[in-house]
Design a protein around this motif. Structure first.
Motif, PDB file in Angstrom:
ATOM      1  N   GLN A  10       0.903  -1.226   0.054  1.00 17.32           N
ATOM      2  CA  GLN A  10       0.014  -0.047   0.110  1.00 17.32           C
ATOM      3  C   GLN A  10       0.773   1.254  -0.196  1.00 17.32           C
ATOM      4  O   GLN A  10       0.349   2.415  -0.382  1.00 17.32           O
ATOM      5  CB  GLN A  10      -1.027  -0.040   1.384  1.00 17.32           C
ATOM      6  CG  GLN A  10      -2.128   1.118   1.128  1.00 17.32           C
ATOM      7  CD  GLN A  10      -2.959   1.033   2.179  1.00 17.32           C
ATOM      8  OE1 GLN A  10      -2.997  -0.110   2.933  1.00 17.32           O
ATOM      9  NE2 GLN A  10      -4.029   1.939   2.443  1.00 17.32           N
ATOM     10  N   MET A  15       2.155   8.317   1.676  1.00 18.35           N
ATOM     11  CA  MET A  15       0.766   9.229   1.534  1.00 18.35           C
ATOM     12  C   MET A  15       1.330  10.547   1.593  1.00 18.35           C
ATOM     13  O   MET A  15       2.072  10.944   2.275  1.00 18.35           O
ATOM     14  CB  MET A  15      -0.078   8.778   2.810  1.00 18.35           C
ATOM     15  CG  MET A  15      -0.667   7.260   2.748  1.00 18.35           C
ATOM     16  SD  MET A  15      -2.102   7.354   1.421  1.00 18.35           S
ATOM     17  CE  MET A  15      -2.556   5.781   1.539  1.00 18.35           C
ATOM     18  N   THR A  18       0.353   8.191  -2.386  1.00 18.05           N
ATOM     19  CA  THR A  18      -0.105   6.615  -2.698  1.00 18.05           C
ATOM     20  C   THR A  18      -1.610   6.555  -2.311  1.00 18.05           C
ATOM     21  O   THR A  18      -2.081   5.483  -2.290  1.00 18.05           O
ATOM     22  CB  THR A  18       0.677   5.767  -2.026  1.00 18.05           C
ATOM     23  OG1 THR A  18       0.887   6.075  -0.593  1.00 18.05           O
ATOM     24  CG2 THR A  18       2.007   5.498  -2.470  1.00 18.05           C
ATOM     25  N   ALA A  19      -2.374   7.722  -2.191  1.00 18.64           N
ATOM     26  CA  ALA A  19      -3.819   7.573  -1.611  1.00 18.64           C
ATOM     27  C   ALA A  19      -4.477   6.949  -2.982  1.00 18.64           C
ATOM     28  O   ALA A  19      -5.365   6.222  -2.478  1.00 18.64           O
ATOM     29  CB  ALA A  19      -4.183   9.013  -1.442  1.00 18.64           C
ATOM     30  N   ASN A  20      -4.422   7.254  -3.988  1.00 22.29           N
ATOM     31  CA  ASN A  20      -4.979   6.889  -5.027  1.00 22.29           C
ATOM     32  C   ASN A  20      -4.257   6.279  -6.336  1.00 22.29           C
ATOM     33  O   ASN A  20      -4.705   5.968  -7.391  1.00 22.29           O
ATOM     34  CB  ASN A  20      -5.661   8.070  -6.016  1.00 22.29           C
ATOM     35  CG  ASN A  20      -5.032   8.945  -6.236  1.00 22.29           C
ATOM     36  OD1 ASN A  20      -3.782   9.201  -6.185  1.00 22.29           O
ATOM     37  ND2 ASN A  20      -5.531  10.434  -6.172  1.00 22.29           N
ATOM     38  N   GLN A  21      -3.027   5.783  -5.795  1.00 19.80           N
ATOM     39  CA  GLN A  21      -2.087   4.963  -6.725  1.00 19.80           C
ATOM     40  C   GLN A  21      -1.341   4.012  -5.953  1.00 19.80           C
ATOM     41  O   GLN A  21      -0.742   4.545  -5.112  1.00 19.80           O
ATOM     42  CB  GLN A  21      -1.384   5.450  -7.986  1.00 19.80           C
ATOM     43  CG  GLN A  21      -0.178   6.441  -7.322  1.00 19.80           C
ATOM     44  CD  GLN A  21       0.547   6.984  -8.566  1.00 19.80           C
ATOM     45  OE1 GLN A  21       0.286   6.610  -9.642  1.00 19.80           O
ATOM     46  NE2 GLN A  21       1.416   7.837  -8.287  1.00 19.80           N
ATOM     47  N   TYR A  55      -3.296  -3.891  -3.620  1.00 19.33           N
ATOM     48  CA  TYR A  55      -3.772  -2.536  -3.340  1.00 19.33           C
ATOM     49  C   TYR A  55      -3.847  -1.728  -4.746  1.00 19.33           C
ATOM     50  O   TYR A  55      -2.833  -1.770  -5.293  1.00 19.33           O
ATOM     51  CB  TYR A  55      -2.855  -1.712  -2.366  1.00 19.33           C
ATOM     52  CG  TYR A  55      -3.021  -0.256  -2.194  1.00 19.33           C
ATOM     53  CD1 TYR A  55      -4.068   0.075  -1.530  1.00 19.33           C
ATOM     54  CD2 TYR A  55      -2.357   0.871  -2.710  1.00 19.33           C
ATOM     55  CE1 TYR A  55      -4.579   1.601  -1.200  1.00 19.33           C
ATOM     56  CE2 TYR A  55      -2.461   1.952  -2.440  1.00 19.33           C
ATOM     57  CZ  TYR A  55      -3.666   2.274  -2.059  1.00 19.33           C
ATOM     58  OH  TYR A  55      -4.020   3.672  -1.637  1.00 19.33           O
ATOM     59  N   HIS A  56      -4.995  -1.345  -5.092  1.00 21.86           N
ATOM     60  CA  HIS A  56      -5.156  -0.551  -6.374  1.00 21.86           C
ATOM     61  C   HIS A  56      -4.865  -1.528  -7.436  1.00 21.86           C
ATOM     62  O   HIS A  56      -4.123  -1.296  -8.499  1.00 21.86           O
ATOM     63  CB  HIS A  56      -4.593   0.676  -6.543  1.00 21.86           C
ATOM     64  CG  HIS A  56      -5.307   1.937  -5.940  1.00 21.86           C
ATOM     65  ND1 HIS A  56      -6.711   2.166  -6.088  1.00 21.86           N
ATOM     66  CD2 HIS A  56      -4.952   2.753  -4.929  1.00 21.86           C
ATOM     67  CE1 HIS A  56      -7.053   3.062  -5.336  1.00 21.86           C
ATOM     68  NE2 HIS A  56      -5.991   3.412  -4.574  1.00 21.86           N
ATOM     69  N   GLN A  59      -5.172  -0.692 -11.248  1.00 20.89           N
ATOM     70  CA  GLN A  59      -4.400   0.215 -12.100  1.00 20.89           C
ATOM     71  C   GLN A  59      -3.064  -0.482 -12.312  1.00 20.89           C
ATOM     72  O   GLN A  59      -2.467  -0.484 -13.596  1.00 20.89           O
ATOM     73  CB  GLN A  59      -3.741   1.094 -10.915  1.00 20.89           C
ATOM     74  CG  GLN A  59      -4.950   2.272 -10.658  1.00 20.89           C
ATOM     75  CD  GLN A  59      -4.619   3.448  -9.793  1.00 20.89           C
ATOM     76  OE1 GLN A  59      -3.256   3.548  -9.997  1.00 20.89           O
ATOM     77  NE2 GLN A  59      -5.443   3.802  -8.870  1.00 20.89           N
ATOM     78  N   HIS A 341      -4.417  15.582  -7.980  1.00 23.23           N
ATOM     79  CA  HIS A 341      -5.801  16.115  -7.940  1.00 23.23           C
ATOM     80  C   HIS A 341      -5.868  17.135  -6.924  1.00 23.23           C
ATOM     81  O   HIS A 341      -6.962  17.582  -6.767  1.00 23.23           O
ATOM     82  CB  HIS A 341      -6.762  15.216  -8.034  1.00 23.23           C
ATOM     83  CG  HIS A 341      -6.666  14.398  -9.047  1.00 23.23           C
ATOM     84  ND1 HIS A 341      -6.659  14.630 -10.543  1.00 23.23           N
ATOM     85  CD2 HIS A 341      -6.617  12.976  -9.065  1.00 23.23           C
ATOM     86  CE1 HIS A 341      -6.408  13.560 -11.239  1.00 23.23           C
ATOM     87  NE2 HIS A 341      -6.189  12.709 -10.464  1.00 23.23           N
ATOM     88  N   SER A 342      -4.762  17.530  -6.176  1.00 23.75           N
ATOM     89  CA  SER A 342      -5.115  18.594  -5.012  1.00 23.75           C
ATOM     90  C   SER A 342      -4.727  19.912  -5.429  1.00 23.75           C
ATOM     91  O   SER A 342      -4.338  20.243  -6.620  1.00 23.75           O
ATOM     92  CB  SER A 342      -3.670  18.340  -3.984  1.00 23.75           C
ATOM     93  OG  SER A 342      -3.961  17.158  -3.178  1.00 23.75           O
ATOM     94  N   GLU A 357      -3.258  17.114   0.596  1.00 22.90           N
ATOM     95  CA  GLU A 357      -4.211  16.642  -0.020  1.00 22.90           C
ATOM     96  C   GLU A 357      -5.622  16.923   0.021  1.00 22.90           C
ATOM     97  O   GLU A 357      -6.314  16.875   0.985  1.00 22.90           O
ATOM     98  CB  GLU A 357      -4.184  14.743   0.363  1.00 22.90           C
ATOM     99  CG  GLU A 357      -5.127  13.992  -0.503  1.00 22.90           C
ATOM    100  CD  GLU A 357      -5.187  12.487   0.130  1.00 22.90           C
ATOM    101  OE1 GLU A 357      -5.859  11.830  -0.481  1.00 22.90           O
ATOM    102  OE2 GLU A 357      -4.765  12.368   1.365  1.00 22.90           O
TER     103      GLU A 357
END
Length: 380
Positions: A10, A15, A18-21, A55-56, A59, A341-342, A357
């Protein structure tokens, strides 16, 4: 020969990046860490790579589906629940029983000579040969001590600070005899270092092979910064895809920038747009489709694909995640990390080491673009 690439972690210490990848898809010099690992396998004659993801995982699978440039057979196996570093191997047993196989982490950067590691294993009475490296600070790693002929006599996973037995650590790269697969229980969380290796130590069946090659576990923000610099300066031997237009300066064909942009290497610049009077310096890495506004200063900044950097902003030794928006006249302090995306509002001063974030406002669905002209490196 086959290799199993463990890509299920993870990456919580990275972070918000790595929150969304997943960590194996984090870019180093424009390419995911996983890509560099697969290229290393290819260079050492590995014929098939089995990538394990959790994790993800979608992707990881999606990235591998579109990867057509590597000369090895690649497949992806998804774990529905985390089973540890070894737990998923029981499900792979029938694919791995025909010969010894390699195990390697998909989120560590190395140029280790895997061929020598494999030959070392073949010359020893070992069920497992573990690749070992010396580090300055072994705290947080698995510590290994070896005796006569390289036989491992102790394996201590992440001891407490001050209790380290040596500076020799486990890199997470192993050559494994298929007989070991019978030691791994099915459908149960199992760890190589905590559960499997201690038993093999007691049987005198695990050996170590030491390397002086580059190896770095990309597990923290500091290490992520470090490997970027090491890649650009050649400390680690990995593929840098963009053409070198001047010593230490690599720019992808199609990058847009006017003539008054200041470039101070080393640099690795993907096709994007750079505004007039901007400065890119000292290890700055820009992914593809990055916009840098006029007069912005990027010194040691790492910007992932599709990031937007506003005019007059100053970014020092920081990371800007995929699609993030940095407004005009923002200052990002050393070690700051802005997640994918922040949004950072105009004029914000972000202190050193800050983590950001936050959602991008809907009003920023389309970002302003820099005014620039195309950079094109003519083919020789």
């Amino acid at each position: 020969m086959k290799a199993v690439v463990m890509a299920g972690g993870q990456g919580t210490r990275l972070m918000p990046l790595t929150a969304n990848q997943p960590k194996p898809l984090m870019p180093v010099a424009g390419k995911p860490i996983l890509y560099h690992v697969l290229r290393l396998l290819e260079r050492h004659g590995i014929e098939e790579a089995i990538v394990t993801a959790q994790y993800h995982a979608e992707q990881i699978q999606g990235y591998l589906d579109g990867l057509e440039v590597l000369g090895l057979k690649i497949s992806c196996v998804t774990e529905d629940t985390p089973l540890g570093t070894a737990g998923g191997f029981s499900a792979l047993a029938e694919r791995l029983r025909d010969d010894i196989f390699l195990v390697i982490s998909g989120d560590a950067l190395t140029d280790c000579n895997l061929s020598e590691l494999i030959e070392s294993h073949r010359g020893k009475p070992a069920l497992v040969t573990a690749c070992l490296a010396e580090v300055d600070n072994p705290f947080g790693f698995g510590i290994v001590t070896t005796g006569e002929g390289g036989r491992v006599d102790r394996f201590v996973e992440k001891p407490t600070a001050g209790s380290e037995l040596s500076n020799q650590v486990n890199t997470g790269i192993y050559v494994v005899d298929p007989a070991v697969l019978d030691r791994i229980p099915a459908h149960q969380p199992t760890d190589w270092a905590r559960d499997v290796f201690p038993v093999l130590v007691g049987e005198n069946a695990i050996y170590g092979w030491s390397t002086n090659a580059y190896w770095e576990d990309v597990g923290t923000h500091d290490r992520y910064f470090e490997v970027q610099s090491d890649a650009l300066t050649g400390k680690v031997s990995i593929e840098l895809e963009f053409p070198e237009v001047a010593p230490g300066i690599r720019i992808e064909d199609g990058a847009l920038m006017p003539s008054d942009v200041t470039l101070i290497g080393p640099l690795h610049i993907g096709a994007g747009e750079i505004g007039g009077g901007a400065t890119l310096a000292n290890g700055t890495i820009l992914g593809r489709d990055v916009t840098v506004g006029a007069g912005a200063i990027l010194d040691g900044a790492i910007c992932h694909d599709a990031a937007y950097i506003g005019p007059g902003s100053v970014l020092i030794d920081c990371v800007v995640g995929y699609g993030a928006h940095i407004g005009p006249s923002v200052q990002l302090g050393r070690g700051a990390v802005v997640g994918a995306h922040s949004f950072v509002a105009e004029g914000t001063v972000v202190p050193e080491g800050a983590r950001i974030e936050a959602a991008v406002p809907e009003s920023l669905s389309s970002y302003p673009r820099a005014d620039a002209t195309a950079w094109h490196q003519e083919s020789p």
